[in-house]
Enzyme design. Structure first.
Site, PDB file in Angstrom:
ATOM      1  N   ARG A  65       0.635  -1.167   0.014  1.00  0.00           N
ATOM      2  CA  ARG A  65       0.087  -0.034  -0.056  1.00  0.00           C
ATOM      3  C   ARG A  65       1.107   2.013   0.309  1.00  0.00           C
ATOM      4  O   ARG A  65       0.264   2.009  -0.813  1.00  0.00           O
ATOM      5  CB  ARG A  65      -1.112  -0.235   1.103  1.00  0.00           C
ATOM      6  CG  ARG A  65      -2.376  -1.296   1.291  1.00  0.00           C
ATOM      7  CD  ARG A  65      -3.215  -1.243   0.304  1.00  0.00           C
ATOM      8  NE  ARG A  65      -3.968  -2.367   1.010  1.00  0.00           N
ATOM      9  CZ  ARG A  65      -3.722  -3.312   0.465  1.00  0.00           C
ATOM     10  NH1 ARG A  65      -3.614  -3.247  -0.904  1.00  0.00           N
ATOM     11  NH2 ARG A  65      -4.364  -4.336   0.722  1.00  0.00           N
ATOM     12  N   GLU A 108     -13.853 -14.302  10.025  1.00  0.00           N
ATOM     13  CA  GLU A 108     -14.433 -13.231   8.045  1.00  0.00           C
ATOM     14  C   GLU A 108     -14.012 -14.997   7.423  1.00  0.00           C
ATOM     15  O   GLU A 108     -12.405 -14.972   7.162  1.00  0.00           O
ATOM     16  CB  GLU A 108     -12.706 -12.485   8.392  1.00  0.00           C
ATOM     17  CG  GLU A 108     -12.697 -11.595   6.886  1.00  0.00           C
ATOM     18  CD  GLU A 108     -11.881 -10.952   6.445  1.00  0.00           C
ATOM     19  OE1 GLU A 108     -10.982 -10.578   7.325  1.00  0.00           O
ATOM     20  OE2 GLU A 108     -11.293 -10.312   6.157  1.00  0.00           O
ATOM     21  N   LYS A 158     -17.699 -11.325   9.113  1.00  0.00           N
ATOM     22  CA  LYS A 158     -17.078 -10.706   7.812  1.00  0.00           C
ATOM     23  C   LYS A 158     -16.839 -11.791   6.981  1.00  0.00           C
ATOM     24  O   LYS A 158     -16.290 -11.970   6.876  1.00  0.00           O
ATOM     25  CB  LYS A 158     -15.558  -9.584   8.557  1.00  0.00           C
ATOM     26  CG  LYS A 158     -15.018  -8.969   7.974  1.00  0.00           C
ATOM     27  CD  LYS A 158     -14.256  -7.967   7.912  1.00  0.00           C
ATOM     28  CE  LYS A 158     -13.605  -7.351   7.273  1.00  0.00           C
ATOM     29  NZ  LYS A 158     -11.740  -6.965   7.683  1.00  0.00           N
ATOM     30  N   SER A 166     -14.441  -5.466   1.594  1.00  0.00           N
ATOM     31  CA  SER A 166     -14.743  -4.788   0.073  1.00  0.00           C
ATOM     32  C   SER A 166     -13.919  -5.710  -1.225  1.00  0.00           C
ATOM     33  O   SER A 166     -14.063  -5.819  -2.187  1.00  0.00           O
ATOM     34  CB  SER A 166     -14.209  -3.511   0.305  1.00  0.00           C
ATOM     35  OG  SER A 166     -13.032  -3.001   0.849  1.00  0.00           O
ATOM     36  N   GLY A 201     -11.548  -5.683  -2.474  1.00  0.00           N
ATOM     37  CA  GLY A 201     -11.230  -5.372  -4.403  1.00  0.00           C
ATOM     38  C   GLY A 201     -12.223  -4.402  -5.330  1.00  0.00           C
ATOM     39  O   GLY A 201     -11.379  -3.952  -5.893  1.00  0.00           O
ATOM     40  N   ARG A 259      -9.362  -1.662   2.756  1.00  0.00           N
ATOM     41  CA  ARG A 259      -8.951  -0.768   1.151  1.00  0.00           C
ATOM     42  C   ARG A 259     -10.513   0.579   0.357  1.00  0.00           C
ATOM     43  O   ARG A 259      -9.558   1.508   0.092  1.00  0.00           O
ATOM     44  CB  ARG A 259      -9.090  -1.982  -0.315  1.00  0.00           C
ATOM     45  CG  ARG A 259      -7.333  -2.421  -0.367  1.00  0.00           C
ATOM     46  CD  ARG A 259      -7.021  -3.808  -1.659  1.00  0.00           C
ATOM     47  NE  ARG A 259      -8.707  -4.954  -1.201  1.00  0.00           N
ATOM     48  CZ  ARG A 259      -8.433  -5.896  -0.946  1.00  0.00           C
ATOM     49  NH1 ARG A 259      -7.613  -5.932  -2.583  1.00  0.00           N
ATOM     50  NH2 ARG A 259      -8.816  -7.293  -1.042  1.00  0.00           N
TER      51      ARG A 259
END
Ligand code: 5MM
Length: 340
Positions: free
Chosen positions: A33, A177, A219, A261, A263, A292
């Site tokens: 990032r 998740e 999640k 999210s 991507g 992101r």
């Protein structure tokens, strides 16, 4: 921590108008990032970036919790204030990534299993002492020719349930998740079938290991077309298929679903969350836990320059506000141009 305290943490995390910031990028991910904006991933640069996010004025208005990485949980602002204190002061709950990453699955090397169970009981005790109130563990399921195997689904479900049980034993709310990746040319029907099988496996394991469903958050991915699929589903179809899949697999005792999210662009993630919240009376709160999709424009606005600090915080406030609206079905595309 009592059952009442776990329930109160869950309620706070999925309060109306608010959602979770996933700022738990591991060292390898944060390096990617930061290098995308020309910043070297030193400990000081990682700290400075996280300070930018956590000291955003009014962060608590639309952010209920932040998932931190081990290093970040121990860091402070430049002025010496622990991040945990800063977040608590803003009405934001600190949480922690408890897993140690997805590694190649033995005898099925194209697939992954998430590691980190060894010594987890001791790490959780320390995380609680450092001020965490919730935890997160991410499992990764890939779609491909003959993938996922039932083995990959089952070993990841087993690990997610062991993590969740240990977290609840420690007095921490687990965020479970299981991420079915968007990567690939598959259509939305295939994503739906794999998400359904994955969630069935996860809830069977949670049940078997006596995890209290009232004290977890799920999640998951949204049900979407593969990123290389030539026909991309509309927000309406994404919402219908996502909710239909959860109705088949997620017990009503689960208080909230906080989407990743995965991507999607920032706008796609907000628009799709809004559409999902437009479907009548689901039994769960439907919110966000974006990494992101809350940070792309912030990183770009900051670009590692102190002079851009305020502009980057403004970008973060904007995305948090729009997702806070989408979480209640109150977002409209025109609002994209209304940064405050
Ligand atoms: C922020 O990204 C998290 C950490 O990923 P790595 O362990 O791979 O560094 C990740 O777990 C994140 O919480 C979820 O994937 C949601 O993030 P996105 O970007 O998918 O919304």
């Amino acid at each position: 921590m009592t059952a009442a305290a776990l329930a109160s943490t869950v309620r706070a995390l999925v309060a109306r108008g608010r959602g979770i910031l996933a700022a738990d990028e591991s060292s390898a991910t944060i390096q990617k990032r930061l290098s995308s904006i020309g910043v070297v991933s030193t400990e000081e640069n990682r700290r400075a970036y996280r300070e930018l996010l956590f000291t955003t004025p009014g962060i608590g208005e639309h952010i209920s919790g932040v998932i931190l990485y081990d290093e970040t949980l121990r860091q402070k602002t430049r002025a010496g204030n622990p991040f945990v204190t800063v977040l608590n002061g803003a009405g934001v709950l600190p949480g922690i990534k408890a897993d140690k990453g997805a590694k190649a699955l033995a005898l099925s090397p194209e697939e992954k299993v998430t590691e980190g169970l060894d010594g987890l009981r001791e790490r959780l005790k320390e995380y609680l002492e450092l001020g965490a109130t919730f935890t997160k563990w991410r499992a990764v399921i890939e779609i491909g020719d003959g993938l996922p195997t039932s083995c990959a689904i089952n070993v990841n479900a087993h690990a997610l349930a062991r993590f969740a049980a240990l977290s609840q034993e420690a007095g921490l709310v687990p965020i479970v998740e299981p991420e079915v990746l968007m990567d690939g040319g598959h259509d939305i029907a295939r994503c739906q079938a794999v998400t359904e099988a994955t969630l069935q496996g996860v809830f069977a394991a949670l049940f078997e290991q006596r995890v209290v469903l009232e004290h977890i958050l799920l999640k998951p991915n949204m049900v979407v077309s593969g990123s290389d699929c030539p026909t991309q589903a509309s927000p309406g179809e994404i919402a219908e298929r996502t909710i239909a899949t959860f109705r088949r697999t997620v017990p009503a005792a689960v208080p909230g679903i906080v989407f990743l999210s995965g991507g999607q662009s920032e706008e796609e993630a907000t628009r799709n969350l809004n559409a999902i919240n437009g479907i009548a009376s689901p039994p769960w709160q439907l919110s966000f836990s974006y990494g992101r999709a809350l940070q792309q424009s912030v990183l770009k606005a900051w670009s590692g320059k102190a002079d851009n600090f305020a502009a980057a915080q403004k970008a973060f406030r904007h995305r948090a506000r729009l997702n806070g609206l989408a979480r209640d079905g109150g977002y409209a595309a025109e609002l994209e141009r209304s940064a405050v």
